[in-house]
Motif scaffolding. Sequence first.
Motif, short mmCIF file in Angstrom:
data_model
loop_
_atom_site.label_atom_id
_atom_site.label_comp_id
_atom_site.label_asym_id
_atom_site.label_seq_id
_atom_site.Cartn_x
_atom_site.Cartn_y
_atom_site.Cartn_z
N LEU A 126 0.82 -1.21 0.00
CA LEU A 126 0.00 0.00 0.00
C LEU A 126 0.85 1.26 0.00
CD1 LEU A 126 -2.92 1.07 0.17
CD2 LEU A 126 -2.65 1.07 2.65
N VAL A 127 1.89 1.29 0.83
CA VAL A 127 2.76 2.47 0.89
C VAL A 127 3.51 2.66 -0.43
CG1 VAL A 127 4.85 3.38 1.98
CG2 VAL A 127 3.01 2.48 3.39
N THR A 128 4.07 1.58 -0.95
CA THR A 128 4.86 1.68 -2.19
C THR A 128 3.97 2.02 -3.38
OG1 THR A 128 6.35 0.02 -1.26
CG2 THR A 128 6.57 0.49 -3.60
N ALA A 129 2.87 1.31 -3.53
CA ALA A 129 1.98 1.57 -4.67
C ALA A 129 1.32 2.94 -4.56
CB ALA A 129 0.92 0.48 -4.76
N GLY A 130 0.97 3.36 -3.36
CA GLY A 130 0.38 4.68 -3.18
C GLY A 130 1.35 5.80 -3.53
N THR A 131 2.59 5.65 -3.12
CA THR A 131 3.61 6.65 -3.48
C THR A 131 3.83 6.67 -4.99
OG1 THR A 131 4.67 6.29 -1.35
CG2 THR A 131 5.96 7.41 -3.03
N ALA A 132 3.88 5.48 -5.59
CA ALA A 132 4.07 5.41 -7.05
C ALA A 132 2.90 6.08 -7.78
CB ALA A 132 4.22 3.95 -7.49
N ALA A 133 1.69 5.82 -7.32
CA ALA A 133 0.52 6.43 -7.96
C ALA A 133 0.53 7.95 -7.82
CB ALA A 133 -0.76 5.85 -7.37
N LEU A 134 0.91 8.44 -6.65
CA LEU A 134 0.98 9.88 -6.43
C LEU A 134 2.03 10.53 -7.32
CD1 LEU A 134 0.07 12.39 -4.83
CD2 LEU A 134 1.87 11.81 -3.17
N VAL A 135 3.23 9.95 -7.36
CA VAL A 135 4.30 10.51 -8.19
C VAL A 135 3.94 10.41 -9.67
CG1 VAL A 135 6.71 10.21 -8.88
CG2 VAL A 135 6.09 10.17 -6.47
N GLY A 136 3.32 9.31 -10.08
CA GLY A 136 2.87 9.18 -11.46
C GLY A 136 1.83 10.22 -11.83
N TRP A 137 0.90 10.48 -10.91
CA TRP A 137 -0.12 11.51 -11.15
C TRP A 137 0.53 12.88 -11.28
CZ3 TRP A 137 -1.75 15.64 -8.04
CH2 TRP A 137 -2.92 16.27 -8.47
N ILE A 138 1.49 13.18 -10.39
CA ILE A 138 2.20 14.47 -10.46
C ILE A 138 2.95 14.58 -11.78
CG2 ILE A 138 4.10 15.81 -9.46
CD1 ILE A 138 3.14 14.76 -6.71
N ARG A 139 3.58 13.50 -12.21
CA ARG A 139 4.32 13.52 -13.47
C ARG A 139 3.39 13.80 -14.65
NH1 ARG A 139 7.20 8.81 -16.81
NH2 ARG A 139 7.97 10.18 -18.45
N ARG A 140 2.22 13.15 -14.65
CA ARG A 140 1.27 13.38 -15.76
C ARG A 140 0.74 14.80 -15.73
NH1 ARG A 140 -0.02 8.39 -14.12
NH2 ARG A 140 -1.86 9.02 -12.95
#
Length: 146
Positions: A126-140
């Motif tokens: 949850l922590v790893t995937a949540g961070t990845a999703a947040l950073v991916g959203w910021i990148r997009r």
Amino acid sequence: MVPLRSRREESGGDPLRFALVVGLATVPFTVALSWQLPEGTTAVGGSVSGLPLLVAGALVGYRYGDCATRVRRAGVRAGLAASVATVLLYAATAVSTIGAASTAATAVAVILAPFVVAVGAALTVLVTAGTAALVGWIRRRADPDR
């Protein structure tokens, strides 16, 4: 039936291999940052440092951030690989505690071990995937071509 090697060669390799490598690379750092010397009152479990998990999620989110579906799958894969550290830390503290605990406490620890390991692995994912999703959203969102 097609051999596994030929399938891998046809697919051009695993597109999420970077996520797996990053997740596995966090294991020694998580163990080193979370390791606690056993005390007389050490309880089964302990704590896990989240910094390596956040870094892994950020790297994966940035790498696969162009597609929300890929970043989600990559984050889960990195989190599953990183959860090896959670299992190792739990096992190490359980072994050190079980030797010093009473029979009843040892029985409870052994019976609850699969549940506790599953919860720890789920939180790691949850922590790893949540961070990845947040950073991916910021990148997009920050992409000037959108």
